[in-house]
Scaffold this active site. Structure first.
Site, PDB file in Angstrom:
ATOM      1  N   ASP A  64     128.072  -4.788 132.779  1.00 15.95           N
ATOM      2  CA  ASP A  64     127.536  -4.556 131.713  1.00 15.95           C
ATOM      3  C   ASP A  64     127.720  -5.687 130.672  1.00 15.95           C
ATOM      4  O   ASP A  64     128.857  -6.258 130.372  1.00 15.95           O
ATOM      5  CB  ASP A  64     128.474  -3.128 131.137  1.00 15.95           C
ATOM      6  CG  ASP A  64     128.107  -2.926 129.786  1.00 15.95           C
ATOM      7  OD1 ASP A  64     127.342  -3.474 128.989  1.00 15.95           O
ATOM      8  OD2 ASP A  64     128.368  -1.806 129.340  1.00 15.95           O
ATOM      9  N   TYR A 157     116.024  -2.896 116.665  1.00 19.17           N
ATOM     10  CA  TYR A 157     115.194  -3.495 117.924  1.00 19.17           C
ATOM     11  C   TYR A 157     114.747  -4.943 117.336  1.00 19.17           C
ATOM     12  O   TYR A 157     114.816  -5.781 118.018  1.00 19.17           O
ATOM     13  CB  TYR A 157     114.346  -2.685 118.593  1.00 19.17           C
ATOM     14  CG  TYR A 157     113.865  -3.396 119.848  1.00 19.17           C
ATOM     15  CD1 TYR A 157     114.522  -3.531 121.032  1.00 19.17           C
ATOM     16  CD2 TYR A 157     112.424  -3.539 119.937  1.00 19.17           C
ATOM     17  CE1 TYR A 157     114.029  -4.006 122.051  1.00 19.17           C
ATOM     18  CE2 TYR A 157     111.963  -4.044 121.110  1.00 19.17           C
ATOM     19  CZ  TYR A 157     112.695  -4.024 121.975  1.00 19.17           C
ATOM     20  OH  TYR A 157     112.259  -4.626 123.435  1.00 19.17           O
ATOM     21  N   LYS A 161     115.324  -8.786 118.581  1.00 13.02           N
ATOM     22  CA  LYS A 161     114.495  -9.729 119.425  1.00 13.02           C
ATOM     23  C   LYS A 161     114.035 -10.824 118.449  1.00 13.02           C
ATOM     24  O   LYS A 161     113.671 -11.914 119.090  1.00 13.02           O
ATOM     25  CB  LYS A 161     113.083  -8.781 119.744  1.00 13.02           C
ATOM     26  CG  LYS A 161     113.472  -7.930 120.767  1.00 13.02           C
ATOM     27  CD  LYS A 161     113.941  -8.427 122.100  1.00 13.02           C
ATOM     28  CE  LYS A 161     114.167  -7.304 123.264  1.00 13.02           C
ATOM     29  NZ  LYS A 161     114.660  -8.114 124.715  1.00 13.02           N
ATOM     30  N   VAL A 190     104.857  -2.701 127.593  1.00 13.31           N
ATOM     31  CA  VAL A 190     105.038  -2.470 129.430  1.00 13.31           C
ATOM     32  C   VAL A 190     105.506  -1.106 129.823  1.00 13.31           C
ATOM     33  O   VAL A 190     106.578  -0.762 129.306  1.00 13.31           O
ATOM     34  CB  VAL A 190     105.976  -3.458 129.728  1.00 13.31           C
ATOM     35  CG1 VAL A 190     105.813  -3.879 131.319  1.00 13.31           C
ATOM     36  CG2 VAL A 190     105.829  -4.912 128.973  1.00 13.31           C
TER      37      VAL A 190
HETATM   38  N1  LIG Z   1     108.836  -1.940 128.099  1.00 17.87           N
HETATM   39  C1  LIG Z   1     108.333  -2.818 127.164  1.00 17.87           C
HETATM   40  O1  LIG Z   1     107.437  -2.377 126.575  1.00 17.87           O
HETATM   41  C2  LIG Z   1     108.873  -4.140 126.622  1.00 17.87           C
HETATM   42  C3  LIG Z   1     108.254  -4.774 126.002  1.00 17.87           C
HETATM   43  C4  LIG Z   1     108.888  -6.177 125.144  1.00 17.87           C
HETATM   44  C5  LIG Z   1     109.875  -6.528 125.645  1.00 17.87           C
HETATM   45  N2  LIG Z   1     110.839  -5.502 126.511  1.00 17.87           N
HETATM   46  C6  LIG Z   1     112.059  -6.201 126.902  1.00 17.87           C
HETATM   47  O2  LIG Z   1     112.167  -6.285 128.449  1.00 17.87           O
HETATM   48  C7  LIG Z   1     113.433  -6.149 129.024  1.00 17.87           C
HETATM   49  C8  LIG Z   1     113.515  -5.227 130.223  1.00 17.87           C
HETATM   50  O3  LIG Z   1     113.003  -3.738 129.738  1.00 17.87           O
HETATM   51  P1  LIG Z   1     112.315  -2.970 130.538  1.00 17.87           P
HETATM   52  O4  LIG Z   1     110.906  -2.743 129.873  1.00 17.87           O
HETATM   53  O5  LIG Z   1     112.146  -3.261 132.024  1.00 17.87           O
HETATM   54  O6  LIG Z   1     113.099  -1.510 130.505  1.00 17.87           O
HETATM   55  P2  LIG Z   1     114.012  -0.831 131.674  1.00 17.87           P
HETATM   56  O7  LIG Z   1     113.017  -0.203 132.548  1.00 17.87           O
HETATM   57  O8  LIG Z   1     114.718   0.255 130.627  1.00 17.87           O
HETATM   58  O9  LIG Z   1     115.016  -1.815 132.080  1.00 17.87           O
HETATM   59  C9  LIG Z   1     116.088  -2.206 131.248  1.00 17.87           C
HETATM   60  C10 LIG Z   1     117.216  -2.984 132.107  1.00 17.87           C
HETATM   61  O10 LIG Z   1     118.358  -3.451 131.405  1.00 17.87           O
HETATM   62  C11 LIG Z   1     119.334  -2.871 132.045  1.00 17.87           C
HETATM   63  N3  LIG Z   1     120.468  -2.955 130.913  1.00 17.87           N
HETATM   64  C12 LIG Z   1     120.346  -1.842 129.862  1.00 17.87           C
HETATM   65  N4  LIG Z   1     121.655  -2.107 129.153  1.00 17.87           N
HETATM   66  C13 LIG Z   1     122.354  -3.001 129.733  1.00 17.87           C
HETATM   67  C14 LIG Z   1     123.629  -3.441 129.907  1.00 17.87           C
HETATM   68  N5  LIG Z   1     124.563  -3.083 128.840  1.00 17.87           N
HETATM   69  N6  LIG Z   1     124.169  -4.272 130.739  1.00 17.87           N
HETATM   70  C15 LIG Z   1     123.329  -4.737 131.840  1.00 17.87           C
HETATM   71  N7  LIG Z   1     122.243  -4.350 131.784  1.00 17.87           N
HETATM   72  C16 LIG Z   1     121.784  -3.308 131.028  1.00 17.87           C
HETATM   73  C17 LIG Z   1     119.256  -1.552 132.399  1.00 17.87           C
HETATM   74  O11 LIG Z   1     119.911  -1.250 133.659  1.00 17.87           O
HETATM   75  P3  LIG Z   1     121.220  -0.482 133.797  1.00 17.87           P
HETATM   76  O12 LIG Z   1     120.924   0.775 132.887  1.00 17.87           O
HETATM   77  O13 LIG Z   1     121.106  -0.198 134.985  1.00 17.87           O
HETATM   78  O14 LIG Z   1     122.300  -0.970 133.103  1.00 17.87           O
HETATM   79  C18 LIG Z   1     117.599  -1.819 133.181  1.00 17.87           C
HETATM   80  O15 LIG Z   1     117.800  -2.290 134.258  1.00 17.87           O
HETATM   81  C19 LIG Z   1     114.197  -5.491 127.726  1.00 17.87           C
HETATM   82  O16 LIG Z   1     114.960  -6.829 127.218  1.00 17.87           O
HETATM   83  C20 LIG Z   1     113.249  -4.993 126.722  1.00 17.87           C
HETATM   84  O17 LIG Z   1     113.525  -5.221 125.389  1.00 17.87           O
HETATM   85  C21 LIG Z   1     110.234  -4.383 126.976  1.00 17.87           C
END
Ligand SMILES: NC(=O)c1ccc[n+]([C@@H]2O[C@H](COP(=O)([O-])OP(=O)(O)OC[C@H]3O[C@@H](n4cnc5c(N)ncnc54)[C@H](OP(=O)(O)O)[C@@H]3O)[C@@H](O)[C@H]2O)c1
Length: 264
Positions: A64, A157, A161, A190
């Site tokens: 975490d 958020y 960022k 995404v």
């Molecule tokens: N999806 C979008 O539209 C989008 C757009 C721009 C940027 N992003 C960024 O991309 C990154 C990945 O997001 P995603 O879209 O792939 O979302 P996701 O599918 O929800 O994945 C998020 C990941 O972060 C992990 N996580 C969350 N809190 C955590 C913690 N306290 N410690 C360790 N791991 C943690 C989760 O794992 P566990 O829950 O197993 O810990 C999961 O593996 C994020 O930084 C997000 O802000 C996403």
């Protein structure tokens, strides 16, 4: 193009979405991968799959990133053959709700700030000394279009960022004169578990992506691979990646033709 074969990539948030896709693509390119996240079952399964599929080593470690001591202990306690980290992908992150500030829940804010900002700093701080000692390494931060733009309900958020963007830029300044590279990749929409986590509502999340073609996690992993495989004198500082249907955080061309806000 630089080979990352036999290099070690440390990925936060590897249990889902972009982090999982990065783990797969780095492994496919021959890198050893350290998979971290809170959901140990997911990353253990991924490690097994990666070893079978790509014939590279993968290590799953529960972490975490909000917990400073846990981060430091995990990095210090890495098994001997995993101690040299060549590429750090700071990916773990989340949004919680689209509430306006006046309606927001401060404990959600703490989680988002402690993960997206503090967690990223803790992990970077724990791994940087060894990179500096070797004078080599690459840090890839996953930011967001929310670090360049604003939208109603984006508040905390967006703030985190924007902070990631500031940290990436400052890190590059702090590391000037070393061979360590810092890249930031900033995606638009995404389709991952992101919206489901944000709204705690599977249907709402599904609906959000239903009438345009979003990015998929592999699109962003592909960009991370691009950054990591440039020759060592090239540092890709920043990449903003939208789905073609998106023009800003507030402009998504949905199928009916109208441009709607991201979260209305
Ligand atoms: N999806 C979008 O539209 C989008 C757009 C721009 C940027 N992003 C960024 O991309 C990154 C990945 O997001 P995603 O879209 O792939 O979302 P996701 O599918 O929800 O994945 C998020 C990941 O972060 C992990 N996580 C969350 N809190 C955590 C913690 N306290 N410690 C360790 N791991 C943690 C989760 O794992 P566990 O829950 O197993 O810990 C999961 O593996 C994020 O930084 C997000 O802000 C996403």
């Amino acid at each position: 193009m630089l080979s990352i074969k036999n290099k070690t990539a440390f990925i936060t948030g590897a249990s889902s979405g972009i982090g999982k896709a990065c783990a797969e693509q780095f492994a496919a390119a021959g890198a050893k991968v350290i998979l971290t996240a809170r959901r140990i079952d997911k990353i253990e399964q991924l490690a097994t799959d990666i070893k079978q599929k790509y014939g590279v080593d993968a290590l799953a470690l529960q972490l975490d990133i909000q917990r400073k001591d846990q981060v430091a202990a995990l990095i210090e306690g890495l098994p001997q053959n995993w101690q040299q980290i060549d590429i750090l992908v700071n990916n773990a992150g989340l949004a919680l709700s689209s509430d306006k500030i006046q309606a927001g829940d401060p404990s959600n804010w703490d989680t988002v700030i402690n993960t997206n900002l503090n967690g990223l700093l803790y992990v970077t701080h724990a791994i940087l000394p060894q990179m500096l000692e070797r004078n080599s390494g690459h840090i890839v931060n996953i930011g967001s279009i929310a670090g360049h733009d604003y939208y109603p309900g984006g508040n905390i958020y967006c703030a985190t960022k924007h902070a990631v963007k500031a940290i990436s830029k400052c890190l590059r300044l702090d590391l000037a004169g070393t061979a360590i590279r810092v890249s930031e990749i900033d995606p638009g929409a995404v389709e991952t578990e992101f919206s489901e986590v944000r709204w705690q509502d599977k249907n709402r999340a599904k609906e959000f992506y239903a009438d345009f073609i979003p990015l998929v996690a592999d699109d962003i992993a592909d960009a991370a691979i691009y950054c990591a495989t440039r020759p060592l004198h090239v540092d890709v500082a920043e990449m903003i990646i939208f789905p073609t249907a998106q023009a800003s955080a507030n402009h998504l061309s949905r199928n009916e033709g109208g441009a709607k806000g991201m979260f209305d």
